[in-house]
Design a protein around this motif. Structure first.
Motif, PDB file in Angstrom:
ATOM      1  N   ARG A 149     -37.045  63.953  88.614  1.00 44.16           N
ATOM      2  CA  ARG A 149     -36.456  65.136  87.954  1.00 44.16           C
ATOM      3  C   ARG A 149     -35.766  66.041  88.808  1.00 44.16           C
ATOM      4  O   ARG A 149     -34.588  66.367  89.001  1.00 44.16           O
TER       5      ARG A 149
ATOM      6  N   ARG B  54     -38.908  67.711  81.155  1.00 48.47           N
ATOM      7  CA  ARG B  54     -38.506  69.080  80.666  1.00 48.47           C
ATOM      8  C   ARG B  54     -39.079  70.444  81.442  1.00 48.47           C
ATOM      9  O   ARG B  54     -39.033  71.306  80.967  1.00 48.47           O
TER      10      ARG B  54
ATOM     11  N   GLU C 185     -28.040  66.901  82.587  1.00 45.67           N
ATOM     12  CA  GLU C 185     -28.452  66.196  81.325  1.00 45.67           C
ATOM     13  C   GLU C 185     -29.563  64.894  81.770  1.00 45.67           C
ATOM     14  O   GLU C 185     -30.677  64.863  81.117  1.00 45.67           O
ATOM     15  N   LYS C 186     -29.305  64.257  82.639  1.00 44.68           N
ATOM     16  CA  LYS C 186     -30.049  63.233  83.225  1.00 44.68           C
ATOM     17  C   LYS C 186     -31.515  63.954  83.674  1.00 44.68           C
ATOM     18  O   LYS C 186     -32.496  63.343  83.410  1.00 44.68           O
ATOM     19  N   SER C 187     -31.684  65.053  84.296  1.00 37.97           N
ATOM     20  CA  SER C 187     -32.668  65.572  84.518  1.00 37.97           C
ATOM     21  C   SER C 187     -33.615  65.980  83.403  1.00 37.97           C
ATOM     22  O   SER C 187     -34.762  65.979  83.662  1.00 37.97           O
ATOM     23  N   LEU C 188     -32.746  66.394  82.341  1.00 36.40           N
ATOM     24  CA  LEU C 188     -33.782  66.780  81.132  1.00 36.40           C
ATOM     25  C   LEU C 188     -34.317  65.325  80.327  1.00 36.40           C
ATOM     26  O   LEU C 188     -35.239  65.620  79.844  1.00 36.40           O
ATOM     27  N   GLU C 189     -33.577  64.544  80.608  1.00 36.21           N
ATOM     28  CA  GLU C 189     -34.164  63.163  80.069  1.00 36.21           C
ATOM     29  C   GLU C 189     -35.207  62.683  80.824  1.00 36.21           C
ATOM     30  O   GLU C 189     -36.237  62.103  80.383  1.00 36.21           O
ATOM     31  N   ILE C 190     -35.383  63.209  82.205  1.00 36.25           N
ATOM     32  CA  ILE C 190     -36.509  62.600  82.816  1.00 36.25           C
ATOM     33  C   ILE C 190     -37.674  63.532  82.668  1.00 36.25           C
ATOM     34  O   ILE C 190     -38.788  62.931  82.527  1.00 36.25           O
TER      35      ILE C 190
END
Length: 219
Positions: free
Chosen positions: A86, A117, A110-115
């Protein structure tokens, strides 16, 4: 640190980067960028084939601090190629944002939020800023993201700043003032952040003389 420096002296294998890697980490945690970068570069030079995601992540962070965004981008990419984390994905998004490449920044935030929180409020506000600044801006999306950030962390003043600035640009001036008033009532504290106060002055100036007097009376 002393122990790892002694290990370097005792090392006989030119390919052994155990001590250098750990010294880089020690200095990174102490925010000693110059010392950290010295050992990162030693690791990369001694063993170019060494696959350590964190080494390239640290190098990316240091290069961002130096405003060397293009070079930092390559190290974040290499960090992600080795192991997707992340922090590295977020760092790459931030790097693109610093270069005004907002579409790419949005993708990686957005990808970092998927990985994960962790630090979600900060990531959401960064996303809001990107949606606000990109070509064909989506101001309503930016406002919603600021609200999401405040749901994550209700005392996050940066979310209020970005939301206020967005509402001002939409000429929704009274809503902008209401959002800071509601924030102060909810948190029970008066905002002191200079950027937010300057934004508030700009909004009151646009609302007219009566509002400016009200602002001075309440300050």
């Amino acid at each position: 640190i002393d122990c790892f420096q002694k290990v370097i002296v005792l090392e006989r294998d030119d390919d052994d980067v155990f001590a250098e890697r750990n010294l880089a980490r020690c200095y990174f945690m102490q925010d000693k960028d110059d010392e950290c970068e010295k050992y990162i570069d030693l690791v990369i030079k001694k063993k170019p084939s060494h696959k350590d995601s964190y080494i390239h992540y640290m190098k990316g962070v240091i290069l961002v601090d130096k405003k060397s965004y293009a070079e930092a981008t390559e190290h974040y990419k290499e960090s992600i190629r080795i192991k997707e984390t992340r922090r590295a994905v977020f760092g790459l998004g931030r790097c693109y944002a610093m270069q005004d490449k907002f579409i790419f920044a949005i993708l990686f935030y957005e990808k970092s939020l998927e990985i994960g929180r962790e630090d979600a409020a900060n990531t959401l506000v960064n996303l809001a800023a990107c949606y606000k600044k990109k070509d064909n801006p989506d101001m309503e999306k930016a406002i919603r993201l600021c609200d999401e950030a405040l749901d994550e962390q209700d005392n996050y003043e940066r979310a209020i700043y970005v939301k206020m600035a967005t509402l001002r640009e939409l000429n929704r001036l009274e809503e902008a003032i209401e959002c800071i008033d509601d924030f102060e009532k909810m948190t029970g504290k008066q905002i002191k952040d200079r950027e937010i106060l300057r934004e508030k002055v700009r909004i009151y100036d646009r609302l007219g003389e009566g509002y400016s007097i009200k602002f001075l009376e309440n300050s």
